[in-house]
Design a protein around this motif. Structure first.
Motif, PDB file in Angstrom:
ATOM      1  N   ASP A  78       0.924  -1.068   0.016  1.00  0.00           N
ATOM      2  CA  ASP A  78       0.103   0.029   0.011  1.00  0.00           C
ATOM      3  C   ASP A  78       0.863   1.308   0.026  1.00  0.00           C
ATOM      4  O   ASP A  78       1.577   1.539   1.153  1.00  0.00           O
ATOM      5  N   PRO A  79       0.900   1.956  -1.016  1.00  0.00           N
ATOM      6  CA  PRO A  79       1.872   3.188  -1.345  1.00  0.00           C
ATOM      7  C   PRO A  79       1.317   4.357  -0.312  1.00  0.00           C
ATOM      8  O   PRO A  79       2.062   5.193   0.157  1.00  0.00           O
ATOM      9  N   LEU A  80       0.258   4.399   0.188  1.00  0.00           N
ATOM     10  CA  LEU A  80      -0.315   5.322   1.378  1.00  0.00           C
ATOM     11  C   LEU A  80      -0.026   4.883   2.576  1.00  0.00           C
ATOM     12  O   LEU A  80       0.368   5.904   3.529  1.00  0.00           O
ATOM     13  N   ALA A  81       0.292   3.731   2.945  1.00  0.00           N
ATOM     14  CA  ALA A  81       0.506   3.239   4.307  1.00  0.00           C
ATOM     15  C   ALA A  81       2.043   3.295   4.345  1.00  0.00           C
ATOM     16  O   ALA A  81       2.613   2.368   4.151  1.00  0.00           O
ATOM     17  N   VAL A  82       2.767   4.101   5.086  1.00  0.00           N
ATOM     18  CA  VAL A  82       4.027   4.206   5.177  1.00  0.00           C
ATOM     19  C   VAL A  82       4.394   4.063   6.416  1.00  0.00           C
ATOM     20  O   VAL A  82       4.192   4.963   7.139  1.00  0.00           O
ATOM     21  N   PRO A  83       5.200   2.908   6.647  1.00  0.00           N
ATOM     22  CA  PRO A  83       5.726   2.660   8.007  1.00  0.00           C
ATOM     23  C   PRO A  83       6.759   3.754   8.354  1.00  0.00           C
ATOM     24  O   PRO A  83       7.489   4.237   7.773  1.00  0.00           O
ATOM     25  N   SER A  84       6.588   4.114   9.947  1.00  0.00           N
ATOM     26  CA  SER A  84       7.609   5.167  10.205  1.00  0.00           C
ATOM     27  C   SER A  84       8.894   4.388  10.688  1.00  0.00           C
ATOM     28  O   SER A  84       9.055   3.211  10.826  1.00  0.00           O
ATOM     29  N   GLY A  85      10.065   5.163  10.716  1.00  0.00           N
ATOM     30  CA  GLY A  85      11.344   4.564  10.827  1.00  0.00           C
ATOM     31  C   GLY A  85      12.468   5.433  10.266  1.00  0.00           C
ATOM     32  O   GLY A  85      12.014   6.582   9.496  1.00  0.00           O
ATOM     33  N   SER A  86      13.587   5.105  10.656  1.00  0.00           N
ATOM     34  CA  SER A  86      14.635   5.962   9.875  1.00  0.00           C
ATOM     35  C   SER A  86      14.837   5.751   8.381  1.00  0.00           C
ATOM     36  O   SER A  86      15.034   4.489   8.323  1.00  0.00           O
ATOM     37  N   ALA A  87      14.775   6.453   7.457  1.00  0.00           N
ATOM     38  CA  ALA A  87      15.276   6.460   6.220  1.00  0.00           C
ATOM     39  C   ALA A  87      16.236   7.434   5.802  1.00  0.00           C
ATOM     40  O   ALA A  87      16.455   8.495   6.331  1.00  0.00           O
ATOM     41  N   GLU A  88      16.996   7.064   4.633  1.00  0.00           N
ATOM     42  CA  GLU A  88      18.112   7.917   4.410  1.00  0.00           C
ATOM     43  C   GLU A  88      17.553   8.972   3.571  1.00  0.00           C
ATOM     44  O   GLU A  88      16.899   8.883   2.532  1.00  0.00           O
ATOM     45  N   LEU A  89      17.921  10.248   3.764  1.00  0.00           N
ATOM     46  CA  LEU A  89      17.637  11.407   3.173  1.00  0.00           C
ATOM     47  C   LEU A  89      18.353  11.541   1.767  1.00  0.00           C
ATOM     48  O   LEU A  89      19.732  11.339   1.665  1.00  0.00           O
ATOM     49  N   ILE A  90      17.682  11.261   0.511  1.00  0.00           N
ATOM     50  CA  ILE A  90      18.268  11.446  -0.744  1.00  0.00           C
ATOM     51  C   ILE A  90      18.495  12.947  -1.311  1.00  0.00           C
ATOM     52  O   ILE A  90      19.510  13.272  -1.675  1.00  0.00           O
ATOM     53  N   ASP A  91      17.417  13.623  -1.281  1.00  0.00           N
ATOM     54  CA  ASP A  91      17.267  14.993  -1.655  1.00  0.00           C
ATOM     55  C   ASP A  91      16.037  15.709  -0.988  1.00  0.00           C
ATOM     56  O   ASP A  91      15.248  15.174  -0.685  1.00  0.00           O
ATOM     57  N   LYS A  92      16.155  17.262  -1.067  1.00  0.00           N
ATOM     58  CA  LYS A  92      15.186  17.806  -0.847  1.00  0.00           C
ATOM     59  C   LYS A  92      15.202  19.044  -1.609  1.00  0.00           C
ATOM     60  O   LYS A  92      16.082  19.572  -2.109  1.00  0.00           O
ATOM     61  N   ARG A 134       7.849  12.748   1.071  1.00  0.00           N
ATOM     62  CA  ARG A 134       7.178  13.499   2.263  1.00  0.00           C
ATOM     63  C   ARG A 134       7.171  15.003   1.734  1.00  0.00           C
ATOM     64  O   ARG A 134       8.014  15.608   1.526  1.00  0.00           O
ATOM     65  N   SER A 135       5.831  15.330   1.896  1.00  0.00           N
ATOM     66  CA  SER A 135       5.448  16.743   1.614  1.00  0.00           C
ATOM     67  C   SER A 135       6.036  17.609   2.754  1.00  0.00           C
ATOM     68  O   SER A 135       5.421  17.306   3.802  1.00  0.00           O
ATOM     69  N   MET A 136       6.643  18.736   2.650  1.00  0.00           N
ATOM     70  CA  MET A 136       7.015  19.803   3.805  1.00  0.00           C
ATOM     71  C   MET A 136       5.574  20.515   3.823  1.00  0.00           C
ATOM     72  O   MET A 136       5.662  21.097   5.141  1.00  0.00           O
ATOM     73  N   HIS A 137       4.628  20.474   3.287  1.00  0.00           N
ATOM     74  CA  HIS A 137       3.610  21.337   3.628  1.00  0.00           C
ATOM     75  C   HIS A 137       2.459  20.843   4.472  1.00  0.00           C
ATOM     76  O   HIS A 137       1.922  21.361   5.427  1.00  0.00           O
ATOM     77  N   THR A 138       2.253  19.354   3.823  1.00  0.00           N
ATOM     78  CA  THR A 138       1.268  18.658   4.830  1.00  0.00           C
ATOM     79  C   THR A 138       1.874  17.538   5.863  1.00  0.00           C
ATOM     80  O   THR A 138       1.131  17.125   6.517  1.00  0.00           O
ATOM     81  N   ALA A 163      -1.702  10.652  -9.042  1.00  0.00           N
ATOM     82  CA  ALA A 163      -2.217   9.982  -7.918  1.00  0.00           C
ATOM     83  C   ALA A 163      -1.221  10.139  -6.604  1.00  0.00           C
ATOM     84  O   ALA A 163      -1.785  10.206  -5.561  1.00  0.00           O
ATOM     85  N   ALA A 164      -0.009  10.324  -6.966  1.00  0.00           N
ATOM     86  CA  ALA A 164       0.984  10.568  -5.781  1.00  0.00           C
ATOM     87  C   ALA A 164       0.837  11.894  -5.145  1.00  0.00           C
ATOM     88  O   ALA A 164       0.885  12.259  -4.145  1.00  0.00           O
ATOM     89  N   ILE A 165       0.820  12.901  -6.031  1.00  0.00           N
ATOM     90  CA  ILE A 165       0.489  14.326  -5.571  1.00  0.00           C
ATOM     91  C   ILE A 165      -0.817  14.531  -5.065  1.00  0.00           C
ATOM     92  O   ILE A 165      -0.924  15.425  -4.028  1.00  0.00           O
ATOM     93  N   THR A 166      -1.749  13.952  -5.611  1.00  0.00           N
ATOM     94  CA  THR A 166      -3.274  14.145  -4.753  1.00  0.00           C
ATOM     95  C   THR A 166      -3.150  13.158  -3.408  1.00  0.00           C
ATOM     96  O   THR A 166      -3.664  13.914  -2.324  1.00  0.00           O
ATOM     97  N   ALA A 167      -2.455  12.356  -3.121  1.00  0.00           N
ATOM     98  CA  ALA A 167      -2.274  11.441  -1.857  1.00  0.00           C
ATOM     99  C   ALA A 167      -1.382  12.375  -0.823  1.00  0.00           C
ATOM    100  O   ALA A 167      -1.690  12.297   0.091  1.00  0.00           O
ATOM    101  N   LEU A 168      -0.601  13.039  -1.559  1.00  0.00           N
ATOM    102  CA  LEU A 168       0.281  14.081  -0.672  1.00  0.00           C
ATOM    103  C   LEU A 168      -0.719  15.308  -0.192  1.00  0.00           C
ATOM    104  O   LEU A 168      -0.303  16.103   0.531  1.00  0.00           O
ATOM    105  N   GLY A 169      -1.801  15.708  -0.863  1.00  0.00           N
ATOM    106  CA  GLY A 169      -2.559  16.663  -0.728  1.00  0.00           C
ATOM    107  C   GLY A 169      -2.199  17.888  -1.024  1.00  0.00           C
ATOM    108  O   GLY A 169      -2.518  18.993  -0.613  1.00  0.00           O
TER     109      GLY A 169
END
Length: 183
Positions: A78-92, A134-138, A163-169
Motif C-alpha cells: 500500500d503506497p499510502l501506508a508508510v511505516p515510520s522509521g529512519s530512512a536515508e535522505l536522498i534529496d530535498k 514527504r510533503s513539507m507542507h502537509t 495519484a501521488a501528488i493527490t495523496a500528498l494533498g
C-alpha cells in the motif's frame, strides 16, 4: 381581428435560473447526522484463557476483541501506508506533477504512464527504485516507483504522478517542497 399568441420567452428567461438553482442544490453535500453517541464502553476484552494445553482452543463463548490502540504494521504494497522509521535522505527540493496530458504515453522505461499509479520521474535514480516522498507542507508521505526521466525544469527534483501528488494533498499547489527518502 388579428390572432395574438403569448410568446414563451417569458418562461425561457426563468429556465437558466431554475436550472442553476437545481444544480446548486444537488451539488451541496447533505451533512450527516449522528443520533447516537459513540459507545466508549466497548474496549478490548482480555485475552481468552487457553485450555490446559497450548494446542487446545479457548473455551466456547469467549470472544476476544482486538485492541484498537495497538499499532499495526501497514502492508508494504500500500503506497499510502508508510511505516515510520529512519530512512536515508536522498534529496530535498521542488516536486511537480504530470497528469492526463501524458496518460497512456510511453515513459523512458518503456512502460505506459498511468496517472492513477504511484510513479515518478527522476533524473538519475534507476528505474524501479522505490522512493518515499514527504510533503513539507502537509507532512504526508507516499511511496512511488521511478519509471521515467525528468523533470528538466530548473530546481525541480522529481515529477510525481497525479495519484501521488493527490495523496500528498498538494495537487492544487502545482509545485511543492518535498523530501526524498530511500525506501
Amino acid at each position: 381581428m388579428p390572432h395574438t399568441r403569448k410568446h414563451p420567452a417569458g418562461r425561457l428567461r426563468l429556465a437558466p435560473v431554475l436550472l442553476a438553482a437545481l444544480l446548486t442544490a444537488c451539488a451541496v453535500p447533505t451533512p450527516m447526522r449522528v443520533d447516537a453517541p459513540i459507545d466508549t464502553a466497548v474496549r478490548a476484552a482480555p485475552a481468552a484463557p487457553a485450555g490446559p494445553f497450548p494446542s487446545q482452543p479457548a473455551p466456547s463463548g469467549v470472544v476476544t476483541v482486538p485492541d484498537p490502540t495497538a499499532a499495526e504494521t501497514p502492508p508494504r504494497d500500500d503506497p499510502l501506508a508508510v511505516p515510520s522509521g529512519s530512512a536515508e535522505l536522498i534529496d530535498k527540493g521542488l516536486a511537480s506533477w504530470y497528469g492526463n496530458r501524458f496518460h497512456g504515453r510511453r515513459t523512458a522505461s518503456g512502460e505506459r504512464y498511468d496517472m492513477h499509479d504511484f510513479t515518478a520521474a527522476h533524473k538519475t535514480l534507476p528505474f524501479g527504485t522505490k522512493v518515499r516522498v514527504r510533503s513539507m507542507h502537509t507532512g504526508k508521505e507516499v511511496v512511488v516507483r521511478i519509471n521515467d526521466r525528468g523533470p528538466y525544469t530548473h530546481k525541480r527534483i522529481i515529477d510525481l504522478s497525479q495519484a501521488a501528488i493527490t495523496a500528498l494533498g498538494v495537487r492544487h499547489r502545482g509545485v511543492t517542497v518535498v523530501e526524498l527518502l530511500r525506501e
